[in-house]
Scaffold this motif. Sequence first.
Motif, PDB file in Angstrom:
ATOM      1  N   ASP A   1      -0.627 -25.185 123.361  1.00  0.00           N
ATOM      2  CA  ASP A   1      -1.148 -26.500 123.705  1.00  0.00           C
ATOM      3  C   ASP A   1      -0.983 -27.468 122.538  1.00  0.00           C
ATOM      4  O   ASP A   1      -0.992 -27.061 121.364  1.00  0.00           O
ATOM      5  N   ALA A   2      -0.827 -28.732 122.853  1.00  0.00           N
ATOM      6  CA  ALA A   2      -0.544 -29.757 121.845  1.00  0.00           C
ATOM      7  C   ALA A   2      -1.638 -29.865 120.792  1.00  0.00           C
ATOM      8  O   ALA A   2      -1.362 -30.244 119.651  1.00  0.00           O
TER       9      ALA A   2
ATOM     10  N   LEU B   1       7.924 -25.186 114.696  1.00  0.00           N
ATOM     11  CA  LEU B   1       6.870 -25.827 115.483  1.00  0.00           C
ATOM     12  C   LEU B   1       6.516 -27.197 114.901  1.00  0.00           C
ATOM     13  O   LEU B   1       6.336 -28.168 115.650  1.00  0.00           O
ATOM     14  N   ASN B   2       6.427 -27.291 113.587  1.00  0.00           N
ATOM     15  CA  ASN B   2       6.120 -28.575 112.953  1.00  0.00           C
ATOM     16  C   ASN B   2       7.234 -29.590 113.183  1.00  0.00           C
ATOM     17  O   ASN B   2       6.966 -30.767 113.456  1.00  0.00           O
ATOM     18  N   GLU B   3       8.496 -29.149 113.101  1.00  0.00           N
ATOM     19  CA  GLU B   3       9.621 -30.043 113.380  1.00  0.00           C
ATOM     20  C   GLU B   3       9.572 -30.504 114.838  1.00  0.00           C
ATOM     21  O   GLU B   3       9.811 -31.678 115.140  1.00  0.00           O
ATOM     22  N   CYS B   4       9.273 -29.600 115.726  1.00  0.00           N
ATOM     23  CA  CYS B   4       9.190 -29.911 117.156  1.00  0.00           C
ATOM     24  C   CYS B   4       8.066 -30.913 117.415  1.00  0.00           C
ATOM     25  O   CYS B   4       8.257 -31.876 118.171  1.00  0.00           O
ATOM     26  N   ARG B   5       6.936 -30.736 116.784  1.00  0.00           N
ATOM     27  CA  ARG B   5       5.815 -31.660 116.975  1.00  0.00           C
ATOM     28  C   ARG B   5       6.132 -33.047 116.430  1.00  0.00           C
ATOM     29  O   ARG B   5       5.683 -34.047 116.976  1.00  0.00           O
ATOM     30  N   ARG B   6       6.907 -33.110 115.348  1.00  0.00           N
ATOM     31  CA  ARG B   6       7.320 -34.418 114.832  1.00  0.00           C
ATOM     32  C   ARG B   6       8.259 -35.120 115.821  1.00  0.00           C
ATOM     33  O   ARG B   6       8.181 -36.328 116.024  1.00  0.00           O
ATOM     34  N   ALA B   7       9.158 -34.359 116.418  1.00  0.00           N
ATOM     35  CA  ALA B   7      10.115 -34.933 117.364  1.00  0.00           C
ATOM     36  C   ALA B   7       9.464 -35.300 118.695  1.00  0.00           C
ATOM     37  O   ALA B   7       9.846 -36.294 119.316  1.00  0.00           O
TER      38      ALA B   7
END
Length: 159
Positions: free
Chosen positions: A154-155, A103-109
């Motif tokens: 949610d973001a 999830l953290n990698e996805c949010r960075r991307a």
Amino acid sequence: MASLPLLFRPFEADRDTEAVVQLFRSNLDPYFIPEEEQELRDFIAQPLRYFVAEIAAGHSETGRLVAAGGYALNNPYAVLTWGMVDRKLHGQGLGRDFTVFRLNECRRAYPGKAIEIHTAQLTAGFYEKLGFRTLLVEKDKWAPGLDHCHMLLDADVNL
């Protein structure tokens, strides 16, 4: 927190494909159905953002893959893809740690994007604990007794 020392790293097709397929097979009945194996193989054969978790140095099983999963863009959301943990290791916190990493990698991307997942009712509770909410349930979508749960994080939800 997972009890095993873990290393999260990018998936390498030549090195990791068969180990990921074995993780998939460890989760057959009830989490996956055999017919999905080819879909998984086709998916991981493509360039993608996919990761594995392996047992880190200092343990008797150093280098063994114990989890796999990734993420992608599926407008209007980002999406978690093909997540799985060695079935013998369920309930030890490894899946949570690895999912939070993804999830953290996805949010960075994809900053500012909500993140969706398409999962079964058997794992929906796991994702609810991370802050996902259910948008839709389709009974028996993948197989008898294997419902499709479309869920969204949610973001602005903190992990």
